[in-house]
Design an enzyme around this catalytic site. Sequence first.
Site, PDB file in Angstrom:
ATOM      1  N   GLY A   1       0.808  -1.211   0.000  1.00 19.65           N
ATOM      2  CA  GLY A   1       0.000   0.000   0.000  1.00 19.65           C
ATOM      3  C   GLY A   1       0.840   1.259   0.000  1.00 19.65           C
ATOM      4  O   GLY A   1       1.854   1.353  -0.695  1.00 19.65           O
ATOM      5  N   CYS A   2       0.437   2.240   0.814  1.00 22.22           N
ATOM      6  CA  CYS A   2       1.107   3.546   0.817  1.00 22.22           C
ATOM      7  C   CYS A   2       2.555   3.468   1.291  1.00 22.22           C
ATOM      8  O   CYS A   2       3.342   4.381   1.025  1.00 22.22           O
ATOM      9  CB  CYS A   2       0.327   4.523   1.692  1.00 22.22           C
ATOM     10  N   ALA A   3       2.924   2.422   1.998  1.00 26.25           N
ATOM     11  CA  ALA A   3       4.312   2.254   2.442  1.00 26.25           C
ATOM     12  C   ALA A   3       5.209   1.715   1.338  1.00 26.25           C
ATOM     13  O   ALA A   3       6.429   1.634   1.506  1.00 26.25           O
ATOM     14  CB  ALA A   3       4.373   1.326   3.654  1.00 26.25           C
ATOM     15  N   GLY A   4       4.629   1.345   0.192  1.00 23.65           N
ATOM     16  CA  GLY A   4       5.365   0.621  -0.836  1.00 23.65           C
ATOM     17  C   GLY A   4       6.518   1.375  -1.458  1.00 23.65           C
ATOM     18  O   GLY A   4       7.512   0.762  -1.860  1.00 23.65           O
TER      19      GLY A   4
ATOM     20  N   LEU B   1       3.801   5.359   5.806  1.00 21.01           N
ATOM     21  CA  LEU B   1       2.952   4.470   6.601  1.00 21.01           C
ATOM     22  C   LEU B   1       2.022   3.722   5.667  1.00 21.01           C
ATOM     23  O   LEU B   1       1.544   4.281   4.685  1.00 21.01           O
ATOM     24  CB  LEU B   1       2.124   5.285   7.600  1.00 21.01           C
TER      25      LEU B   1
END
Length: 349
Positions: free
Chosen positions: A140-143, A334
């Site tokens: 997700g956004c941490a990728g 995050l």
Amino acid sequence: MNHTAALVSLATSVPPHQFHQKQILEAAWAVLGRYEQFETLSSLFSNTGIRNRYGVKPIEWYLEPRGWPERTEAFLQGGESLFIDVARKAIAGADLDASEIDTVVTVCSTGIATPTLEARVAGKMGFRSDVSRVPVFGLGCAGGVSGLSIAARLAQSRPGTNVLMVALELCTLAVRHDELTKANIVAASLFGDGAAAIVLRAGDGGATQVEATGEKLWPDTLDIMGWSVDPEGFGVIFQRTIPDFVRDNMGPAVAEIVARMKLPIGEIDRFICHPGGSKVITALERALSLGQGTLDHERDVIADYGNMSAPTVLFVLERARARGLPPRSLLTALGPGFTASCVALRHAA
């Protein structure tokens, strides 16, 4: 010899269809306006700090209900085109040919493809038949940060080889007509499509080097962010107030990660953060004891592109590099897990 992975090039790309936030609000009224709380929640669209976003389909496409087959077809067409564009930019920026890429790391959480995107475009790109493929799903956004960490370790393990990391997300394809929920409206107000690519190499120096990496996974936080899966497609999960979580938890988490890196937190000259939205940016400034307005590139990127999930922080890094990186930066993001991911960059002017 220095075997630290260095950033050789960085490129970004967005799909061809630009949407102004006002257009998206009008479309959201058409799709979600029957939700009884929509009028109250519609103020989210003007409070996100977003002016423009990009999508792989014209805005009319999103006004009709779509199932898995149509979403997947759009993901494959749009994803392959965007992958080729951003990867070619990064490879050219590294003064390489695609045949000189030894490893491809593909980070994506917004579509499912088997074979994965880098295999589907290998012929058009000109990758060698022995190229190593490392597809990564679910970050997700941490990728963007976690993917960079993975790619850097792969480059470091084989000095002299060229590692291409592509973070690509088509968030708009997850728009839902059937889920009349606050989470779905929040997602509609925030997310856009985009891609970023980095070429890394270890063993021959480089101005910007990956100094250290680290992560923190919080227990009992599976409900903060993620996907649900049903016959129509992905459904967004937002069960907690993420800005509040960031404000209360990100500061200690970063301090813990940096301590494990054996870096003095006072020697971090610049934080480069994934900007989840305007409230998250403000929460990050408080959590990291930064002055209000410090995360200026983050606000600019969210205004121009919205939250593109994984690649967004790399758009921020691109702007920071263009302005001139300080000696030490810390990338943070995050994402689902719930996870904080950090990469320390050392830059020699």
